[in-house]
Design a protein around this motif. Structure first.
Motif, PDB file in Angstrom:
ATOM      1  N   LEU A 189      27.404 -33.612   1.782  1.00  0.00           N
ATOM      2  CA  LEU A 189      28.806 -33.061   2.216  1.00  0.00           C
ATOM      3  C   LEU A 189      28.962 -31.561   2.101  1.00  0.00           C
ATOM      4  O   LEU A 189      29.417 -30.888   2.999  1.00  0.00           O
ATOM      5  N   LEU A 190      28.237 -30.980   1.029  1.00  0.00           N
ATOM      6  CA  LEU A 190      28.365 -29.682   0.789  1.00  0.00           C
ATOM      7  C   LEU A 190      27.426 -28.870   1.688  1.00  0.00           C
ATOM      8  O   LEU A 190      27.445 -27.596   1.507  1.00  0.00           O
ATOM      9  N   GLY A 191      26.740 -29.399   2.611  1.00  0.00           N
ATOM     10  CA  GLY A 191      25.963 -28.745   3.707  1.00  0.00           C
ATOM     11  C   GLY A 191      24.560 -28.659   2.974  1.00  0.00           C
ATOM     12  O   GLY A 191      23.504 -27.915   3.833  1.00  0.00           O
ATOM     13  N   ILE A 192      24.094 -29.424   1.933  1.00  0.00           N
ATOM     14  CA  ILE A 192      22.732 -29.074   1.260  1.00  0.00           C
ATOM     15  C   ILE A 192      21.931 -30.342   1.979  1.00  0.00           C
ATOM     16  O   ILE A 192      22.027 -31.326   1.915  1.00  0.00           O
ATOM     17  N   ARG A 193      20.727 -29.717   2.384  1.00  0.00           N
ATOM     18  CA  ARG A 193      19.868 -30.703   3.080  1.00  0.00           C
ATOM     19  C   ARG A 193      18.460 -30.793   2.580  1.00  0.00           C
ATOM     20  O   ARG A 193      18.083 -29.631   1.793  1.00  0.00           O
ATOM     21  N   PRO A 194      17.642 -31.740   2.549  1.00  0.00           N
ATOM     22  CA  PRO A 194      16.357 -31.570   1.999  1.00  0.00           C
ATOM     23  C   PRO A 194      15.395 -30.416   2.671  1.00  0.00           C
ATOM     24  O   PRO A 194      15.535 -29.994   3.775  1.00  0.00           O
ATOM     25  N   VAL A 195      14.883 -30.062   1.581  1.00  0.00           N
ATOM     26  CA  VAL A 195      13.842 -28.532   2.063  1.00  0.00           C
ATOM     27  C   VAL A 195      12.984 -28.579   2.874  1.00  0.00           C
ATOM     28  O   VAL A 195      12.903 -28.082   3.913  1.00  0.00           O
ATOM     29  N   GLU A 196      12.342 -30.047   3.248  1.00  0.00           N
ATOM     30  CA  GLU A 196      11.433 -30.101   4.077  1.00  0.00           C
ATOM     31  C   GLU A 196      12.292 -30.077   5.599  1.00  0.00           C
ATOM     32  O   GLU A 196      11.652 -29.580   6.421  1.00  0.00           O
ATOM     33  N   GLU A 197      13.487 -30.815   5.517  1.00  0.00           N
ATOM     34  CA  GLU A 197      13.968 -30.628   6.832  1.00  0.00           C
ATOM     35  C   GLU A 197      14.517 -29.253   7.255  1.00  0.00           C
ATOM     36  O   GLU A 197      14.495 -28.966   8.610  1.00  0.00           O
ATOM     37  N   ASP A 198      14.522 -28.282   6.261  1.00  0.00           N
ATOM     38  CA  ASP A 198      15.085 -26.976   6.599  1.00  0.00           C
ATOM     39  C   ASP A 198      13.955 -26.181   7.376  1.00  0.00           C
ATOM     40  O   ASP A 198      13.832 -25.490   8.075  1.00  0.00           O
ATOM     41  N   LYS A 199      12.625 -26.638   6.605  1.00  0.00           N
ATOM     42  CA  LYS A 199      11.401 -26.109   7.108  1.00  0.00           C
ATOM     43  C   LYS A 199      11.034 -26.424   8.498  1.00  0.00           C
ATOM     44  O   LYS A 199      10.621 -25.722   9.122  1.00  0.00           O
ATOM     45  N   THR A 200      11.371 -27.493   8.711  1.00  0.00           N
ATOM     46  CA  THR A 200      11.021 -28.155  10.141  1.00  0.00           C
ATOM     47  C   THR A 200      11.723 -27.456  11.174  1.00  0.00           C
ATOM     48  O   THR A 200      11.493 -27.233  12.219  1.00  0.00           O
ATOM     49  N   LYS A 201      13.224 -27.236  10.689  1.00  0.00           N
ATOM     50  CA  LYS A 201      14.082 -26.428  11.767  1.00  0.00           C
ATOM     51  C   LYS A 201      13.638 -25.173  11.986  1.00  0.00           C
ATOM     52  O   LYS A 201      13.843 -24.709  13.101  1.00  0.00           O
TER      53      LYS A 201
END
Length: 318
Positions: free
Chosen positions: A302-314
């Motif tokens: 909810l605070l906007g934190i996403r898995p690191v792997e997902e961020d790298k994919t983006k």
């Protein structure tokens, strides 16, 4: 609390827009676990560690039981986190029933194991029923958390976190005496303070302002406890001086036999607290997980934190 223009804008946004719409995900997080007693509890702990690992926590800490009662299990858990995960592990360490030589041996072992962060606490003496005995320093030991911090820093350049109490430590003579003690710990070399859990944002903001007025400029990280068991929370809160608001008590009334509904309400209450803290400029959160990952994971999401792997994919896709 004196809000900046940016914080006032953020506070208005929290009121006018959906509470968790498009948060920047710029918060930093850490998690606390306790050493497991059984194989089943160990499996639950490691499921939780693996679930939270992709969120990229700054560190995870492992607690130390009253009177050093979990000493070996704490050491084993910390070593396993260092050995089997990329997460930075922080080991709790107390003054209770240990000489300076014994503590030096413990922190030397941690250093050799790759641990570089210690949560330094005076510690609770052994418990008798629901109450603790009066703390008595070891004859050859450290007399306070501030002394322990100084000893750790003199031995090795560890990162050190200490405890803070927004609603005043139960043994403190006064709120000012409690703040003075916190300042001693930070002046001894601690890098940050992590607060005991609390349930209203105003308690944290008031404490943060009082700490600043007392000359404390170190990072103060709010400790967040998502309530999974109301009775347990009441017992812990009673021992550490944290107040449970009457409205919260009423909110969980009648849910003892409805664990799924209780979890939903728990996540909602804790997430709302975090959102108010975020609106007030807080960007660091420490979650007391009680070795269960789901609630903490949901709040981080909810605070906007996403898995690191997902961020790298983006990033790759762009």
């Amino acid at each position: 609390m004196n809000l900046t223009v940016d914080q006032l804008h953020e506070a208005r946004r929290a009121v006018d827009d959906p509470l968790f719409a498009d948060l920047a995900g710029d918060a930093q997080i850490s998690f606390e676990f306790f050493p497991p007693k059984t194989e089943k509890m160990e499996a639950t702990l490691w499921d939780s560690v693996k679930m939270l690992e992709p969120l990229g926590p700054r560190f995870v800490s492992v607690t130390y039981g009253a009177g050093g009662s979990t000493r070996e299990r704490t050491h084993a858990t910390v070593r396993r986190i260092v050995r089997e995960t990329p997460i930075k592990a922080a080991a709790h360490l107390t003054c209770v029933d240990a000489s300076k030589a014994e503590i030096e041996e413990v922190i030397s072992d941690y250093w050799d194991a790759g641990v570089r962060h210690i949560v330094a606490l005076r510690g609770d003496p052994p418990r008798k029923g629901d109450t603790f005995e009066t703390f008595q320093p070891h004859p050859d030991g450290y007399k306070s958390a501030a002394d322990l911090v100084a000893g750790i820093k003199a031995f090795k350049p560890f990162e050190v976190s200490v405890a803070a109490y927004p609603e005043v430590h139960p043994e403190a003579d006064s709120a000012q005496a409690d703040l003075d003690n916190l300042k001693r710990k930070l002046d001894a070399g601690a890098n940050r303070a992590i607060t005991q859990f609390f349930f209203t944002a105003e308690n944290f903001f008031r404490f943060r302002d009082e700490a600043a007025a007392a000359g404390i400029d170190a990072e103060i990280v709010p400790g967040i406890l998502p309530i999974s068991n109301v009775a347990t929370t009441k017992r812990i809160a009673g021992m550490c001086g944290a107040a449970i608001p009457a409205w919260m008590d009423r909110l969980f009334d009648g849910l003892d036999a409805l664990p799924a509904a209780r979890q939903l309400i728990s996540a909602t209450v804790a997430a709302e607290l975090c959102r108010k803290l975020y609106a007030g400029g807080v960007r660091e959160f420490h979650f007391y997980t009680l070795n269960r990952a789901e609630l903490s994971y949901a709040i981080c999401h909810l605070l906007g934190i996403r898995p690191v792997e997902e961020d790298k994919t983006k990033e790759t896709a762009q």
